[in-house]
Motif scaffolding. Sequence first.
Motif, PDB file in Angstrom:
ATOM      1  N   VAL A  71       9.585  -1.629  -5.408  1.00  0.00           N
ATOM      2  CA  VAL A  71       9.771  -0.878  -6.655  1.00  0.00           C
ATOM      3  C   VAL A  71       8.698  -1.223  -7.685  1.00  0.00           C
ATOM      4  O   VAL A  71       8.171  -0.342  -8.357  1.00  0.00           O
ATOM      5  N   VAL A  72       8.367  -2.490  -7.792  1.00  0.00           N
ATOM      6  CA  VAL A  72       7.369  -2.904  -8.780  1.00  0.00           C
ATOM      7  C   VAL A  72       6.008  -2.311  -8.443  1.00  0.00           C
ATOM      8  O   VAL A  72       5.303  -1.805  -9.322  1.00  0.00           O
ATOM      9  N   ALA A  73       5.634  -2.343  -7.173  1.00  0.00           N
ATOM     10  CA  ALA A  73       4.347  -1.780  -6.768  1.00  0.00           C
ATOM     11  C   ALA A  73       4.324  -0.267  -6.973  1.00  0.00           C
ATOM     12  O   ALA A  73       3.269   0.303  -7.257  1.00  0.00           O
ATOM     13  N   ALA A  74       5.451   0.388  -6.864  1.00  0.00           N
ATOM     14  CA  ALA A  74       5.503   1.833  -7.105  1.00  0.00           C
ATOM     15  C   ALA A  74       5.482   2.140  -8.596  1.00  0.00           C
ATOM     16  O   ALA A  74       5.048   3.220  -9.004  1.00  0.00           O
ATOM     17  N   PRO A 133       0.811  -1.229   0.000  1.00  0.00           N
ATOM     18  CA  PRO A 133       0.000   0.000   0.000  1.00  0.00           C
ATOM     19  C   PRO A 133       0.844   1.279   0.000  1.00  0.00           C
ATOM     20  O   PRO A 133       0.505   2.248  -0.702  1.00  0.00           O
ATOM     21  N   LEU A 134       1.940   1.285   0.738  1.00  0.00           N
ATOM     22  CA  LEU A 134       2.803   2.474   0.748  1.00  0.00           C
ATOM     23  C   LEU A 134       3.450   2.700  -0.618  1.00  0.00           C
ATOM     24  O   LEU A 134       3.542   3.839  -1.090  1.00  0.00           O
ATOM     25  N   SER A 135       3.874   1.623  -1.244  1.00  0.00           N
ATOM     26  CA  SER A 135       4.494   1.730  -2.562  1.00  0.00           C
ATOM     27  C   SER A 135       3.489   2.205  -3.602  1.00  0.00           C
ATOM     28  O   SER A 135       3.800   3.056  -4.444  1.00  0.00           O
ATOM     29  N   LEU A 136       2.283   1.659  -3.547  1.00  0.00           N
ATOM     30  CA  LEU A 136       1.241   2.095  -4.469  1.00  0.00           C
ATOM     31  C   LEU A 136       0.884   3.562  -4.238  1.00  0.00           C
ATOM     32  O   LEU A 136       0.682   4.320  -5.200  1.00  0.00           O
ATOM     33  N   ALA A 137       0.824   3.978  -2.978  1.00  0.00           N
ATOM     34  CA  ALA A 137       0.522   5.375  -2.671  1.00  0.00           C
ATOM     35  C   ALA A 137       1.618   6.304  -3.189  1.00  0.00           C
ATOM     36  O   ALA A 137       1.329   7.358  -3.774  1.00  0.00           O
ATOM     37  N   ALA A 138       2.866   5.912  -3.004  1.00  0.00           N
ATOM     38  CA  ALA A 138       3.980   6.720  -3.512  1.00  0.00           C
ATOM     39  C   ALA A 138       3.940   6.789  -5.031  1.00  0.00           C
ATOM     40  O   ALA A 138       4.117   7.864  -5.627  1.00  0.00           O
TER      41      ALA A 138
END
Length: 133
Positions: free
Chosen positions: A105-108, A43-48
């Motif tokens: 990294v992938v989620a971001a 969730p943090l990576s997606l939010a970023a």
Amino acid sequence: MRIRILSPMITKELKFVVPRALILDCIITLISLPLYGLSAEIPLSLAAGTLVMIVNFIILGLSSERAVERTAVSAQRYMFASYVLRLAVTGCLFVFCIKTPCLNVVAAAVPQLYIKVFYTVDAAVKTRKEGKD
């Protein structure tokens, strides 16, 4: 509610993009639960990634609006500078994700593709509706 800094066009497009991005973030988070559990990494990576996607979208909108007021050569240089800035912002996101152990990294990177998906699906839906009428 219109954000005063941004033009009506950019505000309208953000109203189209942001809710869809948040919904897609939630869906991807739910899909990743079996792999990552209830960790905050995805969730943090997606939010970023979503935040950087929105910043890039705003930069693109502002630079496009200002480029039309310039001559052709000047507009081309201006848009190239905007492109380099947007690439640098995205690069900073990836470097930050690599250096930070609690980000993926992938989620971001996934939210960087949202805009293309949203507008492609929207165009396909509109084309299909026009074909039925």
